[in-house]
Design an enzyme around this catalytic site. Structure first.
Site, PDB file in Angstrom:
ATOM      1  N   LYS A  14      70.728  59.946  28.411  1.00  0.00           N
ATOM      2  CA  LYS A  14      71.147  59.728  29.806  1.00  0.00           C
ATOM      3  C   LYS A  14      71.834  58.366  29.917  1.00  0.00           C
ATOM      4  CE  LYS A  14      69.242  60.981  34.316  1.00  0.00           C
ATOM      5  NZ  LYS A  14      70.277  61.905  34.752  1.00  0.00           N
ATOM      6  N   ARG A  74      62.229  60.528  27.550  1.00  0.00           N
ATOM      7  CA  ARG A  74      63.696  60.657  27.486  1.00  0.00           C
ATOM      8  C   ARG A  74      64.363  59.286  27.544  1.00  0.00           C
ATOM      9  NH1 ARG A  74      66.383  64.686  31.625  1.00  0.00           N
ATOM     10  NH2 ARG A  74      65.992  62.948  33.020  1.00  0.00           N
TER      11      ARG A  74
HETATM   12  N1  PLP Z   1      72.018  67.361  33.073  1.00  0.00           N
HETATM   13  C1  PLP Z   1      72.550  66.213  33.495  1.00  0.00           C
HETATM   14  C2  PLP Z   1      73.879  65.822  32.992  1.00  0.00           C
HETATM   15  C3  PLP Z   1      71.838  65.389  34.381  1.00  0.00           C
HETATM   16  O1  PLP Z   1      72.345  64.243  34.817  1.00  0.00           O
HETATM   17  C4  PLP Z   1      70.576  65.795  34.819  1.00  0.00           C
HETATM   18  C5  PLP Z   1      69.789  64.948  35.717  1.00  0.00           C
HETATM   19  O2  PLP Z   1      68.924  64.239  35.315  1.00  0.00           O
HETATM   20  C6  PLP Z   1      70.072  67.006  34.360  1.00  0.00           C
HETATM   21  C7  PLP Z   1      70.821  67.764  33.491  1.00  0.00           C
HETATM   22  C8  PLP Z   1      68.722  67.479  34.784  1.00  0.00           C
HETATM   23  O3  PLP Z   1      67.698  66.755  34.150  1.00  0.00           O
HETATM   24  P1  PLP Z   1      66.298  66.591  34.851  1.00  0.00           P
HETATM   25  O4  PLP Z   1      65.801  67.947  35.148  1.00  0.00           O
HETATM   26  O5  PLP Z   1      65.456  65.905  33.850  1.00  0.00           O
HETATM   27  O6  PLP Z   1      66.529  65.780  36.059  1.00  0.00           O
HETATM   28  C1  COI Z   2      68.945  63.694  38.445  1.00  0.00           C
HETATM   29  O1  COI Z   2      68.866  64.894  38.682  1.00  0.00           O
HETATM   30  O2  COI Z   2      67.978  62.926  38.502  1.00  0.00           O
HETATM   31  C2  COI Z   2      70.208  63.126  38.048  1.00  0.00           C
HETATM   32  O3  COI Z   2      70.208  62.155  37.337  1.00  0.00           O
HETATM   33  C3  COI Z   2      71.438  63.713  38.546  1.00  0.00           C
HETATM   34  C4  COI Z   2      72.272  62.711  39.164  1.00  0.00           C
HETATM   35  C5  COI Z   2      72.251  62.514  40.578  1.00  0.00           C
HETATM   36  C6  COI Z   2      73.059  61.837  38.306  1.00  0.00           C
END
Ligand code: PLP
Ligand code: COI
Length: 339
Positions: free
Chosen positions: A186, A83
């Site tokens: 991200k 990612r």
């Molecule tokens: N959506 C957003 C906007 C986020 O910042 C995050 C955090 O990383 C997620 C979803 C969840 O992604 P992940 O499960 O990879 O942490």
């Molecule tokens: C995460 O779940 O790792 C995120 O990036 C969410 C956040 C605290 C910005």
């Protein structure tokens, strides 16, 4: 810096606690250099660095856990590497090789292993990789130099009430991302853009804002900094939208749901469908799996309440945590064991 025995592991919350080491790797003269280990918390940077002016920045979030067997497991770092690569490509940054990213994460966890919360506390070591444009420039163009830095900090629950159901409000006045914008990567700027609605939601007594898809404002996109899922009729249903960040937690839950014999649907979720779900939740590395208790849409006089923790959410949570903590076989090789 607190020594490990000075840390109150049961009351960490999702805040920054200093750990001894961070790890850095520069991209200069067209290539990635050797990673180096640092103890200082600050970054020397040129005032004209492209990350400061034009937001050429992307980040990641992943966790390492101490199991009941005392083994340390780093969860799906390869997926965070992929990612970050996709974020870097979109934001025109140097793309860190997957092996470099995973090696840096593994080394960082190993160096800071005293700061991984004990198994019994339910905490984890949160790794925060940042990729920033460091080249000095004033024209709007990609930097020629980058820094990949990864630090880590022990964390507990993201939502202060833990596995308690959260209250969310649909935000009809702000979008997190644009229809053809950066929601799917991200980028730090996405989070600056979400602060306004996050604050408004909290002022109104909610734990989180829910974003709608920015093209039509008909469908659910995300629940704050986490993906959304709904459960009904043995189905795990989650939004499919260009502006949603592809969550690694959600990806894992889709697999677990299939393994549990559920049907997985990735598709639009119109607001009007919310009242038909038996359970709903938010998922992400920080949020883990957080059940949603209420969703309000005051603009339409709409409100729905779900049972929390619903039985399906509970089952998904237990399997997901058991894999991370090494309590069930890691059949798909999601964990890296760190020495
Ligand atoms: N959506 C957003 C906007 C986020 O910042 C995050 C955090 O990383 C997620 C979803 C969840 O992604 P992940 O499960 O990879 O942490
Ligand atoms: C995460 O779940 O790792 C995120 O990036 C969410 C956040 C605290 C910005």
């Amino acid at each position: 810096m607190k020594t490990p025995d000075q840390i109150d592991w049961n009351f960490l919350g999702f805040t920054y606690t200093q750990t001894p080491y961070n790890i850095r790797c520069y991209f200069r003269d067209g290539k990635w250099e050797q990673p180096t280990v640092h103890t200082e918390e600050t970054i020397p940077m040129h005032m004209a660095a492209s990350c400061l002016h034009y937001g050429q920045e992307a980040f990641e979030g992943l966790k390492a856990f101490r199991g009941e067997d005392e083994k340390i497991r780093l969860f799906r770092a390869d997926k965070n590497a992929e990612r970050l690569q996709s974020s870097a490509e979109y934001l025109k940054m140097a793309v860190p090789p997957k092996e470099l990213f995973v090696e840096m994460c593994t080394k960082l966890v190993s160096l800071n292993k005293e700061y991984i919360p004990p198994f019994t506390t339910g905490g984890s070591l949160y790794l925060r990789p940042l990729l920033i444009g460091t080249g000095a420039m004033v024209g709007v163009k990609p930097s020629n130099e980058y820094l990949l830095i990864i630090f880590c900090t022990p964390v507990g629950n993201y939502f202060p009430n833990g596995m308690k159901g959260i209250k969310a409000i649909i935000d009809r006045k702000h979008d997190r991302a644009a229809p053809f914008g950066t929601g799917h990567v991200k980028a730090g700027g996405n989070y600056a853009a979400s602060l306004q609605s996050g604050d408004i939601a909290k002022e109104q007594g909610y734990d989180s804002a829910i974003y709608l898809d920015p093209s039509t404002h008909q469908n659910i996109d995300e629940c704050g900094a986490a993906n959304f899922f709904g459960i009904k009729n043995n189905k795990y249903i989650t939004p499919s939208s260009h502006s949603v960040l592809p969550s690694i937690t959600n990806m894992s839950l889709r697999q677990i749901a299939e393994d549990l014999g559920m049907t997985v649907e990735e598709r639009d979720i119109p607001v009007s469908e919310l009242s038909s779900f038996e359970e709903a939740g938010a998922c992400g590395t920080a949020a883990v799996i957080t059940p949603i208790e209420t969703i309000d849409d005051p603009a339409n006089n709409f409100s729905v309440t779900y049972k929390w923790v619903g039985p399906v959410t509970q089952k998904l949570y237990e399997k997901y945590k058991a894999i991370q903590l090494g309590q069930v076989p890691d059949e798909r090789g999601w964990n890296i064991i760190v020495d």
